[in-house]
Design a protein around this motif. Sequence first.
Motif, PDB file in Angstrom:
ATOM      1  N   GLY A  73       0.665  -1.308  -0.164  1.00 55.49           N
ATOM      2  CA  GLY A  73       0.022   0.130   0.076  1.00 55.49           C
ATOM      3  C   GLY A  73       1.064   1.270  -0.025  1.00 55.49           C
ATOM      4  N   LYS A  74       0.284   2.245  -0.708  1.00 54.65           N
ATOM      5  CA  LYS A  74       1.054   3.445  -0.819  1.00 54.65           C
ATOM      6  C   LYS A  74       1.156   4.153   0.463  1.00 54.65           C
ATOM      7  N   THR A  75       0.374   3.971   1.400  1.00 51.99           N
ATOM      8  CA  THR A  75       0.464   4.478   2.697  1.00 51.99           C
ATOM      9  C   THR A  75       1.595   4.254   3.758  1.00 51.99           C
ATOM     10  N   MET A  76       1.942   3.017   3.216  1.00 46.92           N
ATOM     11  CA  MET A  76       3.231   2.357   4.107  1.00 46.92           C
ATOM     12  C   MET A  76       4.378   2.493   3.601  1.00 46.92           C
ATOM     13  N   MET A  77       4.473   3.244   2.357  1.00 52.24           N
ATOM     14  CA  MET A  77       5.891   3.657   1.859  1.00 52.24           C
ATOM     15  C   MET A  77       6.903   4.101   2.632  1.00 52.24           C
ATOM     16  N   PRO A  78       6.379   5.200   3.520  1.00 52.25           N
ATOM     17  CA  PRO A  78       7.205   5.760   4.446  1.00 52.25           C
ATOM     18  C   PRO A  78       8.136   4.815   5.386  1.00 52.25           C
ATOM     19  N   VAL A  79       7.260   3.961   6.007  1.00 54.18           N
ATOM     20  CA  VAL A  79       7.690   2.763   6.708  1.00 54.18           C
ATOM     21  C   VAL A  79       8.677   1.975   6.019  1.00 54.18           C
ATOM     22  N   ASN A  80       8.520   1.532   4.846  1.00 56.32           N
ATOM     23  CA  ASN A  80       9.452   0.826   3.881  1.00 56.32           C
ATOM     24  C   ASN A  80      10.536   1.475   3.601  1.00 56.32           C
ATOM     25  N   GLU A  81      10.539   2.903   3.540  1.00 53.02           N
ATOM     26  CA  GLU A  81      11.793   3.604   3.217  1.00 53.02           C
ATOM     27  C   GLU A  81      12.660   3.733   4.448  1.00 53.02           C
ATOM     28  N   MET A  82      11.914   3.829   5.522  1.00 56.44           N
ATOM     29  CA  MET A  82      12.690   4.013   7.004  1.00 56.44           C
ATOM     30  C   MET A  82      13.423   2.520   7.270  1.00 56.44           C
ATOM     31  N   LEU A  83      12.847   1.664   6.923  1.00 48.81           N
ATOM     32  CA  LEU A  83      13.313   0.105   7.271  1.00 48.81           C
ATOM     33  C   LEU A  83      14.626  -0.045   6.401  1.00 48.81           C
ATOM     34  N   THR A  84      14.164   0.285   4.980  1.00 43.94           N
ATOM     35  CA  THR A  84      15.463   0.100   4.177  1.00 43.94           C
ATOM     36  C   THR A  84      16.615   0.904   4.500  1.00 43.94           C
TER      37      THR A  84
END
Length: 128
Positions: free
Chosen positions: A109-120
């Motif tokens: 989901g688009k709304t979880m992209m900030p989490v994915n970016e932080m974790l990466t």
Amino acid sequence: MDGETYIRTVEGTFDDISFAVEQAITNEGLVIDLTSHVGDMLARTKDDVGGSKDLFTNADIFSFCSALVSREVMEADLANIQHCPYTIFVYETADEPNKITVGHRYYSGKTMMPVNEMLTKLVDSGTK
């Protein structure tokens, strides 16, 4: 990206890489709520559950949350609360000593992209 995983594999000792990942998390001002020693648990219960082999030499999962990123993704969709806390895993297998795998799951989901970016970013920082 649902169900996918971001993984980096690096050479080094488990303790050194695990410490580097922990430092990457805390250097961002994040607090690790829990370190799950999954490798120890699986080794300890192997005989009790009929396990046939050791899976990991070492394996830990760091659980934490980010007030800033969590607010952003939950303001976009309140149901994103289900994903917090976020996790990063670190493991080493007996078959490949000193080859350490670090990663995180991708959230869909688009709304979880900030989490994915932080974790990466954290995984990359901890595996430099």
